[in-house]
Scaffold this active site. Structure first.
Site, short mmCIF file in Angstrom:
data_model
loop_
_atom_site.label_atom_id
_atom_site.label_comp_id
_atom_site.label_asym_id
_atom_site.label_seq_id
_atom_site.Cartn_x
_atom_site.Cartn_y
_atom_site.Cartn_z
N SER A 32 0.88 -1.09 -0.07
CA SER A 32 0.13 0.06 0.11
C SER A 32 0.77 1.39 0.06
O SER A 32 0.28 2.52 -0.09
CB SER A 32 -0.69 -0.06 1.14
OG SER A 32 -0.18 -0.14 2.54
N ASN A 119 -1.98 -2.36 13.30
CA ASN A 119 -3.31 -2.28 13.41
C ASN A 119 -3.84 -0.89 14.25
O ASN A 119 -4.51 0.06 13.56
CB ASN A 119 -4.29 -3.39 13.96
CG ASN A 119 -3.92 -4.50 13.25
OD1 ASN A 119 -3.38 -4.53 12.24
ND2 ASN A 119 -4.22 -5.90 13.67
N HIS A 165 -38.67 24.51 -12.34
CA HIS A 165 -38.75 23.85 -13.49
C HIS A 165 -37.93 24.33 -14.66
O HIS A 165 -38.03 24.36 -15.91
CB HIS A 165 -40.02 23.53 -14.36
CG HIS A 165 -41.04 23.43 -13.08
ND1 HIS A 165 -41.23 21.93 -12.90
CD2 HIS A 165 -41.60 23.80 -12.32
CE1 HIS A 165 -42.33 21.63 -12.10
NE2 HIS A 165 -42.85 23.06 -11.46
N SER A 286 -12.27 26.86 -27.92
CA SER A 286 -12.52 25.64 -28.90
C SER A 286 -11.35 25.72 -29.82
O SER A 286 -11.14 26.85 -30.53
CB SER A 286 -13.74 25.45 -29.44
OG SER A 286 -13.82 24.94 -30.60
N LYS A 292 -16.20 30.09 -29.48
CA LYS A 292 -16.52 29.60 -28.12
C LYS A 292 -15.87 29.95 -26.97
O LYS A 292 -14.50 30.15 -26.99
CB LYS A 292 -16.53 28.01 -28.45
CG LYS A 292 -17.68 27.47 -29.48
CD LYS A 292 -18.57 26.78 -28.80
CE LYS A 292 -18.28 25.59 -28.23
NZ LYS A 292 -19.27 24.53 -27.96
N ASN A 294 -15.79 28.33 -23.32
CA ASN A 294 -16.43 26.96 -22.55
C ASN A 294 -16.14 27.35 -21.06
O ASN A 294 -15.17 27.71 -20.78
CB ASN A 294 -15.96 25.66 -23.14
CG ASN A 294 -16.20 25.51 -24.54
OD1 ASN A 294 -17.36 25.86 -25.08
ND2 ASN A 294 -15.31 24.95 -25.54
N GLU A 299 -17.89 22.46 -15.51
CA GLU A 299 -18.25 21.52 -15.96
C GLU A 299 -17.61 20.22 -15.09
O GLU A 299 -18.18 19.22 -15.08
CB GLU A 299 -17.93 21.18 -17.71
CG GLU A 299 -19.09 21.89 -18.37
CD GLU A 299 -18.57 22.13 -20.04
OE1 GLU A 299 -19.24 21.19 -20.69
OE2 GLU A 299 -17.97 22.90 -20.55
N GLN A 331 -6.98 -2.25 4.39
CA GLN A 331 -5.99 -1.45 3.45
C GLN A 331 -6.67 -0.71 2.51
O GLN A 331 -5.97 0.25 2.00
CB GLN A 331 -5.01 -2.46 3.22
CG GLN A 331 -3.89 -1.62 2.50
CD GLN A 331 -2.60 -2.65 2.39
OE1 GLN A 331 -1.78 -2.84 3.48
NE2 GLN A 331 -2.18 -3.14 1.51
N LYS A 334 -7.88 4.05 2.13
CA LYS A 334 -7.05 5.44 2.21
C LYS A 334 -7.28 6.01 0.55
O LYS A 334 -7.47 7.42 0.61
CB LYS A 334 -5.58 5.13 2.50
CG LYS A 334 -5.39 5.04 3.85
CD LYS A 334 -4.18 4.68 4.22
CE LYS A 334 -4.39 3.65 5.38
NZ LYS A 334 -4.66 2.09 5.14
N1 ARG Z 1 -0.87 -1.36 5.43
C1 ARG Z 1 -1.79 -1.69 6.47
C2 ARG Z 1 -3.01 -1.04 6.33
O1 ARG Z 1 -2.83 0.08 5.86
C3 ARG Z 1 -1.25 -1.67 7.87
C4 ARG Z 1 -1.84 -2.67 8.82
C5 ARG Z 1 -1.42 -4.01 8.80
N2 ARG Z 1 -1.95 -4.88 9.63
C6 ARG Z 1 -1.97 -6.21 9.61
N3 ARG Z 1 -2.28 -6.94 10.38
N4 ARG Z 1 -1.38 -6.88 8.53
O2 ARG Z 1 -4.27 -1.31 6.82
#
Ligand code: ARG
Length: 440
Positions: A32, A119, A165, A286, A292, A294, A299, A331, A334
């Site tokens: 990640s 975690n 409307h 354009s 034009k 735009n 948009e 994971q 994000k």
């Molecule tokens: N890269 C992981 C995440 O974003 C970190 C946590 C990983 N924990 C695990 N038990 N493998 O969730």
């Protein structure tokens, strides 16, 4: 191969139990770092607070904490200056930083992860990131509101048609129209700030899921990291992501409001409406049609609602049916949040730029309000208030008057009194006080 060289092939964080390297695709699906490296500041800040707490509690020595903290600060400098090498093989930002710390300070680095799991570490980092994002968006919304309130002040007497409307309905002021968006933005901002309260609790100390036997001080780390308090339940602490959903919803809702305003700008900027002229800096031309201009930014603000909504659905779907506590699915939390932040922040700023540099064609607005028989409702109300007609009858009489004006090709206030009296005898001269879109 000796046992030792086998485990050297394996991951340095859990190599003890592993003999083989992960396959390339495993490494790819597992990593990640490409996404979560954006949280490096939060990760370093979290680790510094954790190390400081460990030494305060006598879990590691003061000297060790100093070494760790200095190392982490040095890593921050490396990342800032672009010298840090992010490695996919080290999976995520947490292990990249810890591995670098080990290279820098040696075995003491291994003590940083005492009484902590990735975690609770990642949940803490992510909450800090979202909190900062909320603060930034809240500021940007305020800036946009300032632009709107200047425009409202400037155009408080400028008349335009109000629509239902998308048909001219009643005369309104441009200020009333724009202020409606200011109200929406006010709610959007307060929604973000309300969500912030639920973001701002600290999971650190939850460890993997069940807490930790070390005598840690969760209040201390929570406070050091600017959280209101520690999270109450360790399993919830590591696996809750509703704060991310809330952020995504707030962004989607704000984007939706902006898309409505964007749509108005697009309509108003057509030559047919000609209510607004966007500055060159906020329009495009354009390559084939020279006439034009735009409204591309508007948009795109409208179009980006798609990704904001999509991001919310993505995250909600990831979370659905996940058993407690941490699962690697988390994971996937994000990328959407980062994207929604980037998107909403860009949209807010684009809207601000467009509006503050646009010219409102108040004459065309006034003209349009006059052309659309927009004072017909006022006429009906006059009949009710002055002649005591039931509203339904007044509506009927007014309809006949509008039809007459339409046939004659004139505005309501250009219709002679005698013509109106032919429809309803008791109408008097005073009726003209409500027929013009501008208050007399
Ligand atoms: N890269 C992981 C995440 O974003 C970190 C946590 C990983 N924990 C695990 N038990 N493998 O969730």
């Amino acid at each position: 191969m000796t046992q030792n060289s086998k485990s050297q092939n394996a991951n340095q964080m859990w190599g003890g139990r592993f003999e083989e390297k992960p396959s390339d695709i495993m490494e790819q699906i597992n990593a990640s770092i490409g996404v979560d490296k954006r949280m490096w500041r939060q990760d370093i800040r979290g680790s510094i607070a954790h190390a400081t707490m460990l030494s305060k509690q006598g879990i590691i020595s003061k000297d060790e904490a100093v070494e760790i903290v200095n190392g982490l600060n040095a890593i921050a400098e490396e990342i800032k200056s672009g010298q840090f090498e992010f490695k996919t093989s080290l999976e995520d930002i947490h292990m990249n930083i810890e591995a670098r710390l080990r290279e820098m300070i040696g075995d003491t680095a291994g003590k940083l992860h005492t009484a902590r799991s990735r975690n609770d570490q990642v949940a803490t980092d992510f909450r800090m990131w979202v909190r900062d994002a909320i603060d930034e968006v809240a500021h940007q919304i305020e800036d946009l509101q300032d632009v709107l309130s200047d425009l409202c002040e400037k155009h408080k007497d400028d008349v335009m048609p109000g629509f239902t409307h998308l048909q001219a309905a009643q005369p309104i002021t441009l200020a009333l129209h724009l202020e409606a968006y200011s109200r929406m933005l006010h709610r959007d901002r307060s929604r973000f700030l309300d969500a912030r309260k639920r973001v701002n609790t600290c999971p650190l100390g939850s460890a993997a899921l069940a807490g930790t036997p070390y005598p840690i001080d969760r209040e201390f780390t929570a406070e050091k990291l600017g959280f209101d308090r520690p999270t109450e339940n360790t399993m919830d602490g590591v696996s809750a992501r509703d704060f991310a959903n809330e952020f995504l919803f707030c962004a989607a809702q704000c984007g939706l409001h902006l898309s409505r305003l964007a749509e108005e700008i697009i309509i108003w900027a057509t030559p047919q409406f000609n209510f607004i002229q966007l500055s060159d800096a906020w329009s495009t031309g354009s390559s084939i049609m020279p006439q034009k201009k735009n409204p591309d930014a508007a948009e795109l603000v409208r179009g980006k609602t798609g990704r904001l909504n999509g991001n919310l659905i993505q995250m909600m779907t990831v979370l659905k049916g996940l058993p407690l506590a941490y699962n690697k699915d988390l994971q996937e939390d994000k990328e959407s949040v980062f994207d929604s932040f980037d998107t909403i922040s860009l949209c807010i700023q684009a809207m601000k730029g467009m509006l503050e540099s646009a010219k409102f064609n108040t004459e065309a607005m006034l003209n349009s309000a006059e052309m659309g028989y927009t004072t017909a409702t006022a006429l009906a109300d006059w009949l009710v208030m002055n002649l005591g007609l039931p509203f339904r009858d007044a509506h009927h009489v007014t309809g006949a008057i509008v039809k007459m004006a339409e046939n004659k090709g004139c505005k309501l206030d250009e219709l002679p009194l005698a013509d109106m009296q032919a429809i309803y005898a008791d109408i008097s001269e005073d009726i003209y006080s409500v027929l013009s879109v501008k208050k007399k």
